[in-house]
Structures are given as C-alpha cells and as structure tokens.
Design a protein around this motif. Structure first.
Motif, short mmCIF file in Angstrom:
data_model
loop_
_atom_site.label_atom_id
_atom_site.label_comp_id
_atom_site.label_asym_id
_atom_site.label_seq_id
_atom_site.Cartn_x
_atom_site.Cartn_y
_atom_site.Cartn_z
N PRO A 43 27.74 30.35 18.83
CA PRO A 43 27.28 28.98 19.01
C PRO A 43 25.99 28.89 19.82
CG PRO A 43 29.08 29.44 20.50
CD PRO A 43 28.95 30.66 19.63
N LEU A 44 25.31 27.74 19.67
CA LEU A 44 24.05 27.48 20.35
C LEU A 44 24.15 26.18 21.13
CD1 LEU A 44 21.66 28.13 17.32
CD2 LEU A 44 22.33 29.81 19.06
N TYR A 45 23.27 26.05 22.12
CA TYR A 45 23.09 24.76 22.79
C TYR A 45 21.66 24.30 22.52
CZ TYR A 45 27.51 24.92 25.26
OH TYR A 45 28.86 24.93 25.55
N VAL A 46 21.53 23.10 21.99
CA VAL A 46 20.23 22.50 21.69
C VAL A 46 19.94 21.47 22.77
CG1 VAL A 46 18.86 21.23 20.01
CG2 VAL A 46 20.60 22.88 19.23
N SER A 48 22.51 16.65 31.39
CA SER A 48 23.15 16.93 30.09
C SER A 48 22.86 15.87 29.03
CB SER A 48 24.68 17.08 30.25
OG SER A 48 24.98 18.17 31.09
N LEU A 49 21.85 15.04 29.24
CA LEU A 49 21.48 14.03 28.25
C LEU A 49 20.78 14.70 27.07
CD1 LEU A 49 20.20 11.29 30.69
CD2 LEU A 49 22.22 11.12 29.24
N GLY A 50 21.19 14.35 25.85
CA GLY A 50 20.56 14.88 24.65
C GLY A 50 20.95 16.29 24.28
N ILE A 51 21.94 16.85 24.94
CA ILE A 51 22.35 18.23 24.68
C ILE A 51 23.51 18.25 23.69
CG2 ILE A 51 23.26 20.35 25.68
CD1 ILE A 51 21.87 19.67 28.25
N SER A 52 23.45 19.17 22.73
CA SER A 52 24.51 19.32 21.74
C SER A 52 24.92 20.79 21.64
CB SER A 52 24.06 18.84 20.35
OG SER A 52 23.66 17.49 20.38
N LYS A 53 26.20 21.00 21.47
CA LYS A 53 26.69 22.33 21.15
C LYS A 53 26.75 22.45 19.63
CE LYS A 53 30.47 25.60 21.90
NZ LYS A 53 31.83 25.81 22.45
N SER A 89 24.57 24.19 9.71
CA SER A 89 24.55 22.84 9.12
C SER A 89 24.42 21.75 10.17
CB SER A 89 25.80 22.62 8.29
OG SER A 89 26.97 22.67 9.09
N GLN A 90 24.75 22.05 11.42
CA GLN A 90 24.69 21.06 12.50
C GLN A 90 23.35 21.07 13.24
OE1 GLN A 90 27.91 22.63 14.83
NE2 GLN A 90 29.49 21.47 13.74
N LEU A 91 22.51 22.05 12.93
CA LEU A 91 21.34 22.31 13.76
C LEU A 91 20.29 21.20 13.70
CD1 LEU A 91 20.00 24.29 15.66
CD2 LEU A 91 19.11 25.54 13.68
N ILE A 133 11.79 21.07 22.37
CA ILE A 133 13.20 21.44 22.33
C ILE A 133 13.37 22.92 22.70
CG2 ILE A 133 15.25 21.57 20.85
CD1 ILE A 133 14.12 18.76 21.41
N ILE A 134 14.47 23.21 23.40
CA ILE A 134 14.83 24.60 23.64
C ILE A 134 16.23 24.82 23.09
CG2 ILE A 134 15.74 24.18 25.97
CD1 ILE A 134 14.56 27.01 26.68
N ILE A 135 16.42 25.93 22.40
CA ILE A 135 17.71 26.27 21.81
C ILE A 135 18.17 27.58 22.44
CG2 ILE A 135 18.94 26.80 19.67
CD1 ILE A 135 16.78 25.17 18.20
N GLU A 136 19.32 27.50 23.10
CA GLU A 136 19.82 28.65 23.86
C GLU A 136 21.08 29.22 23.22
OE1 GLU A 136 18.35 26.87 28.19
OE2 GLU A 136 20.48 26.86 27.65
N GLN A 137 21.15 30.52 23.20
CA GLN A 137 22.35 31.18 22.70
C GLN A 137 23.45 31.06 23.73
OE1 GLN A 137 21.87 34.96 20.56
NE2 GLN A 137 23.43 35.82 21.92
N ALA A 138 24.61 30.57 23.31
CA ALA A 138 25.74 30.40 24.22
C ALA A 138 26.37 31.76 24.53
CB ALA A 138 26.78 29.46 23.62
#
Length: 373
Positions: free
Chosen positions: A190-193, A201-206, A211-213, A227-232
């Motif tokens: 999973p990723l955190y966008v 934590s505003l605007g953050i999605s797991k 398909s969810q990206l 935007i930063i996308i981090e590997q969980a």
C-alpha cells in the motif's frame, strides 16, 4: 512604570488562511491557558481565513474550543491588527480607520499557525523583516520541514533514514499524468498519497491498489498541487518524539517516545482521530518499546532537528518496521498544542509540564538574536 510594561509582551499569532486554520485556533486556546499571566503581558493576534489580522483579548482566544463536534473558527468582527517595525524591535497597533492606535511593543511573537502561509517560512520571513523575535524554527527550517519532498532530500543527505517515495509536481501531472503514474510503479502497495506541503492528515489517502491512485492524487491536490506518494511500511509501528532546544545553547533534548495505536479497520491516524476525541485512538506515552529502540529514536529525532537547522521545538515522527529498523517519516516544526496533542504529552511524561513547556519556548524566543544567526 507599570507592572504591565515591565513584563515581556507576547503576541500569540494563530488562525491563518490554510486548511489548518481551525486546528491553529485550538492550539492557541491551549497555549493561552498555559501562559503565566503574572510573568508575561499577552495579546492575541488572530488571522482570519480571509487573511485579516485581528487583535483579540486572551480570554476570547482561550474560549476557542470544540463545540458540537465542530472546530472553532475566527470571525471578522474584531479590530484590525497592524505589525510595524520600530527603532528597537517591532510594535503592534490597532487600526482605527486611517490612524493607528494603542501602539505597543512586541517582545516576542509566538506563532501557532499550522500549514502553508504560517508554518512554511512565510510568516517567519515577515518576522525577520519586521525585526521581531519569535518562537520556533526560522525561515529555511520551516520551509524545509513543511515541504515533505525537500525535507526527505535534506534528511537523506544527512544520512537520516527515510522511506521510498515519489513526487508529482503540478507541471508533471498537467503535462503527462500517465508518466507520473508510471513513476509510482517503482513503489510497492500500500501507498500513502499526501499533499507535499500540508499537515494534520488533511488530504491524505491510503491506497491499496492502482485503481485507487488517481482519485487519491486528485484528493491531495485539493490541498496542494504538489503531491508526495510514500510507500507504506506494513505492520510498522508509528512512533513520535518531541525535540526541544536547550535554553543554554547546548544540543537539543529529546522527550520520551510515544506511540499512536488505532482501533479502526484502516489503522490510519486521520484528521478526526487527531482532533476529535471520541475517535478510536490510543496515545501511549511512553511507548512500550525496548530502551535501546527508544534511545535510537531519540538520537534520530535530534539528528533530524539539527539536519534542517531547526530552532525552538519540533515533533519527529518515525516508523519502527517489522524488522526493527527506525525510519523517519517527517518533522513537524510547529506541532499541535491541544489537549489531545502528542507534543505536550511527551514532555509532560519527560518531566516538563505544559505551562513549563510554554514558558521555556517563550524564553527561547526572547533570547533569540535578531538578524542573521
């Protein structure tokens, strides 16, 4: 000379135009309630969502609390505040039509603004230009700490461990979104966008699958075009450590380590869990970890603080991976001070009470040299 004039005057600045306006109001209410009014003359400076600066009495600031599950927000009803540069520092005045009234010195500004246009070096630059002493990180450290992209670059350059990530700039997303999405393929789900320059934590999605990206990126872009996308880190523990500058100029101090434990299915420490107390979250202070692990987290927290040239205070968030490795997630140069916030809890557990913590930060600000440091 009256007693009021002999006490240092503290301007508590809060609110702001960012999406974290309401959180800043809560923080200000907590700090105002903790300041020793016998030791300091305190004035509130609220910044509305439209950007107006308002003079507010401490009692009005302290009354900003959660009500009916809603966070507080400033109205436009108070008098305009104006910061001016004086001969020996800065002064605060009230605008009365075209004239300035009630002019008085500002010995130190305690900015409690969260997010862009407050925690990102902008108001710190204004304080520098206006010859105002202030609490907390300076211009560069604030800017680096706010932008998760550059923060990770600086930390990695200082040999502080950070996790895998991908940045999507507004230009990349607008010109070639397919290529931007392809770059994310280097990460494992999973990723955190996240908004690159946001907080609370505003605007953050797991994101658990590709398909969810796109939807997650668009949600983050509502708060920041970058935007930063981090590997969980799967099965990792989320831990935090407070850092406080030394009043005598020595190396910074680290608090006891705390842990956030969620009871929700997602395990995501989101906005509601942080600021609305009925959400299902446990904040363990101190964390139940081995002393050697706690010492390593404290060491990395201090190194993170020093790597970005921070001043005053910060909260450093880390992951303890399933393999036992400590990875720095981010540094927050103006952590929340609400009754639910980790930073004051960690220092209370470390022997520094909330009022003592606020007093130490004010004293650090009062001793801050003007000009280049």
């Amino acid at each position: 000379m009256s007693d009021v004039l002999t006490r240092p005057r503290v301007a508590v600045v809060f609110g702001g135009v960012s999406s974290e306006h309401n959180v800043s109001c809560l923080t200000a209410a907590g700090v105002l309630g903790a300041i020793d009014r016998d030791a300091y003359d305190v004035i509130g400076v609220g910044i509305t969502k439209s950007g107006r600066w308002l003079v507010m009495q401490p009692e009005a600031v302290a009354a900003l609390q959660v009500s009916d599950h809603r966070l507080p927000e400033l109205t436009e009803t108070a008098e305009d505040a104006v910061l001016v540069r004086g001969a020996a520092g800065s002064e605060l005045a009230v605008r009365d039509r075209s004239a300035l009234a009630k002019v008085g010195p500002v010995d130190v500004a305690f900015s409690l603004l969260h997010g862009p246009f407050g925690e990102d070096g902008t108001i710190q630059g204004l304080f520098e230009m206006m010859n105002t002493r202030y609490v907390g990180a300076g211009v560069l450290a604030s800017a680096v700490g706010m932008d998760k992209h550059y923060m990770k670059l600086v930390l990695a350059g200082s040999a502080v461990p950070v996790g895998p990530y991908v940045v999507i700039t507004p230009q990349q997303w607008q010109s070639d979104p397919i290529a931007a999405l392809d770059a994310v393929a280097a990460l494992s789900y999973p990723l955190y966008v996240k908004p690159a320059r946001g907080g609370s934590s505003l605007g953050i999605s797991k994101v658990d699958e590709k398909s969810q990206l796109t939807a997650a990126i668009e949600e983050a872009r509502r708060f920041d075009p970058k935007i930063i996308i981090e590997q969980a880190f799967v099965d990792a523990r989320e831990l935090e450590c407070g850092v406080l500058a030394d009043i005598d100029g020595g190396r910074p101090h680290a608090s006891k380590v705390s842990e956030i434990r969620m009871h929700t299915a997602s395990g995501f420490y989101d906005f509601e869990a942080k600021y609305l107390p009925e959400e299902q979250v446990d904040l363990d202070v101190p964390a139940d970890i081995e002393p050697a692990v706690a010492a390593e987290i404290q060491r990395l927290a201090i190194e993170t603080f020093e790597a970005i040239g921070c001043e005053g205070l910060a909260r450093v968030d880390v992951f303890l991976t399933a393999e036992g490795k400590v990875v720095v997630n981010e540094i927050n140069t103006m952590p929340g001070f609400t009754e639910h916030s980790m930073f004051p809890r960690m220092w209370a557990a470390s022997g520094v009470s909330y009022p003592e913590l606020v007093d130490r930060l004010i004293r650090l600000g009062l001793e801050r040299p003007l000009g280049l440091r």
